[in-house]
Design an enzyme around this catalytic site. Structure first.
Site: not given
Ligand code: TEU
Length: 538
Positions: A23, A29, A98, A194, A245, A309-310
């Site tokens: 968008n 998104d 997650d 997590d 994790e 992503h870490d």
């Protein structure tokens, strides 16, 4: 060994805010994920792991949840999420969510109530003390934050805005289990849990001998009782995949989370590589693989990943993202898909995306990095030096937008991206990869296809022939009478590898390689820089 769908699966991690913006507001998104599902399916993966998209003030990119039952506005609506689940299932893929249950946002109504007075019924849902101990949190110098209103400190393993839930309180646990059932009843296929090793806290919070060694945050007594209860009350009723994790564990400790007869979780991510091995150390890496295999094999399930992503993108951190970027990305993929455990692909890995070095701290967003920067500057250190020391492992290395094509902002958004695009998007992007038969993308597609057709990649026993070899990594996977040999030259120069007699005795057939023309019949393999080969031994 018990055969299950999640052992055979390949998982693709979607960090939605950096995946595709439908968008034009600059943030990826869920509608964007829907629009790119065909792309993901085309790669051949079985499962999508979606990073948190619950309602959140977004201080830690969704890992600070303020409402477990709603979708974050930036991500979309519950309706869009439901369409996403539907569309994933229509394509014969599965979706795992997650879920963050160690802590909430400080804006969660539970915490707002908890902090409102000492005698509030939710006071005990979080951890309050008159005095802090000397612990650090992951993201701040103290794990305790003073709250003036009631004159006590609350505990947070991560940012100040992420207070830890008090898992000792049975009401908290029941509330979490109820919420887990809510998502499972919607039809999802599992959870990535997590920071799950942090749920239990030690009695009395004794001071640590070395406050900087934050291992005290994890694996405390009581944890496995919580996980067993979670399984008993929730997981056992669904055909799902749960992966935890789990930081700072030995294989023996790790096994407790995933041993099939203990009925806790299905699989774990351990961080002996990503948290503890900053750069490529071949002998150490091989040792980690052997130790985990020896303890887990036949009893519990492992994961294979070198980034998420870490953690900085693997080809930059552990490979060569310059002259051998393509070969190196393929070699790392070969390794991850042939070592024992479920392979994970972090979005963009399949086109060999690289890390970044932004010129200014203002270009970064990662709360872990920004907090550390402030902490170090406050000690009087030189800002440029601090920036340079934090750049290599900044979590933003892997959070830059997915590079779809060579149009402005890599085709990720028509607006201003929430984080800058990696400047190399003109060369490295999906459009280019799909047009090039030799791209990392098509190589990954082959690896994934191979896993589907060859159970040896999943269930085969593992043997490392190169414990003391500094460059070559050669190992076998064996299942019944099927025998595969994987040879990797993780190195910028060529190396010869002389096959041990026991392996040289076989005839070899090339299954896959990242260089063309492998025509070697002798017992010495001439491995080119970053060359990877998979052989069938017959
Ligand atoms: O990460 C937990 C965490 O401590 C990581 O920062 C660490 O580097 C490692 O990967 C695990 O030991 C999770 C999320 O992945 C991260 O994005 C969140 O910031 C964090 O929890 C807090 O919820």
């Amino acid at each position: 060994m018990k055969r299950t769908w999640w052992k055979e699966a390949v998982v693709y991690q979607v960090y939605w805010r950096s995946f595709y913006d439908s968008n034009g507001d600059g943030v990826g998104d869920l509608q964007g994920v829907i629009e790119k599902l065909d792309y993901i399916q085309h790669l051949g993966v079985d499962v999508i792991w979606l990073n948190p998209c619950y309602e959140s003030p977004d201080k830690d990119n969704g890992y600070d949840i303020s409402n477990y039952y709603a979708i974050m506005e930036k991500a979309g609506t519950m309706k869009t999420w439901e369409t996403l689940l539907d569309e994933v299932h229509k394509r014969d893929m599965k979706l795992i969510m997650d879920l963050v249950v160690n802590h909430t946002s400080d804006q969660h109504p539970w915490f707002i109530e908890s902090r409102s007075s000492r005698d509030n019924p939710k006071r005990d849902w979080y951890i309050w003390r008159d005095k802090p101990n000397n612990w650090r949190s992951y993201f701040t110098p103290s794990a305790w934050e003073y709250d003036e209103l009631t004159g006590q400190y609350y505990f947070h393993s991560f940012a100040v805005e992420q207070p830890d839930l008090n898992w000792k309180n049975p009401e908290v646990r029941q509330e979490i289990y109820k919420m887990m059932r809510f998502w499972l009843d919607k039809g999802i296929d599992g959870f990535r849990l997590d920071a799950i090793a942090l749920l239990a806290k030690p009695e009395g919070f004794p001071d640590a001998a070395d406050p900087n060694d934050i291992r005290y945050l994890t694996n405390n007594p009581g944890l496995h009782e919580y996980l067993r209860e979670m399984h008993e009350q929730v997981f056992q009723y669904y055909d799902i995949f749960t992966v935890g994790e789990v930081a700072f564990v030995s294989p023996e400790e790790g096994l407790k989370y995933v041993a099939e007869d203990r009925r806790e979780l299905n699989a774990l991510f351990h961080f002996e590589v990503c948290d503890e091995m900053p750069n490529w150390e071949p002998l150490r890496f091989k040792n980690i693989q052997r130790r985990w295999y020896d303890v887990l094999w036949g009893k519990g399930w492992n994961s294979q990943f070198l980034n998420n992503h870490d953690h900085t993108r693997q080809v930059t951190r552990y490979g060569n993202d310059k002259e051998y970027r393509v070969e190196s990305a393929k070699l790392l993929g070969t390794m991850l898909h042939t070592l024992p455990g479920t392979p994970y692909i972090y979005q963009g890995e399949e086109i060999g995306m690289t890390g970044v070095r932004f010129p200014s701290i203002d270009d970064y967003n990662d709360i872990a990095m920004k907090n550390k920067y402030e902490e170090e500057i406050a000690k009087g250190r030189d800002p440029q030096e601090v920036l340079e020391s934090l750049q290599p492992l900044s979590r933003d290395n892997s959070r830059t937008p997915m590079q779809w094509d060579d149009s402005p902002n890599a085709g990720f958004t028509t607006g201003t991206p929430w984080i800058k695009v990696n400047p190399n998007y003109k060369e490295i992007n999906v459009k280019q990869a799909l047009q090039d038969q030799n791209s990392v993308y098509y190589y990954y597609q082959k690896l994934i296809q191979l896993r589907k057709e060859n159970p040896v990649m999943v269930y085969g026993t593992f043997h490392d022939y190169t414990e003391n070899e500094p460059y070559i990594y050669a190992y076998t996977r064996e299942l019944d009478d099927v025998r595969w040999l994987i040879v990797l030259n993780h190195c910028d120069h060529a190396n010869d590898y002389e096959l041990p007699v026991s392996l040289a005795a076989y005839k070899r057939e090339v299954v896959l390689g990242n260089y063309p023309d492998i025509q070697e019949n002798g017992s010495v393999l001439h491995m080119r820089p970053h060359e990877a080969r998979i052989y069938r031994l017959i």
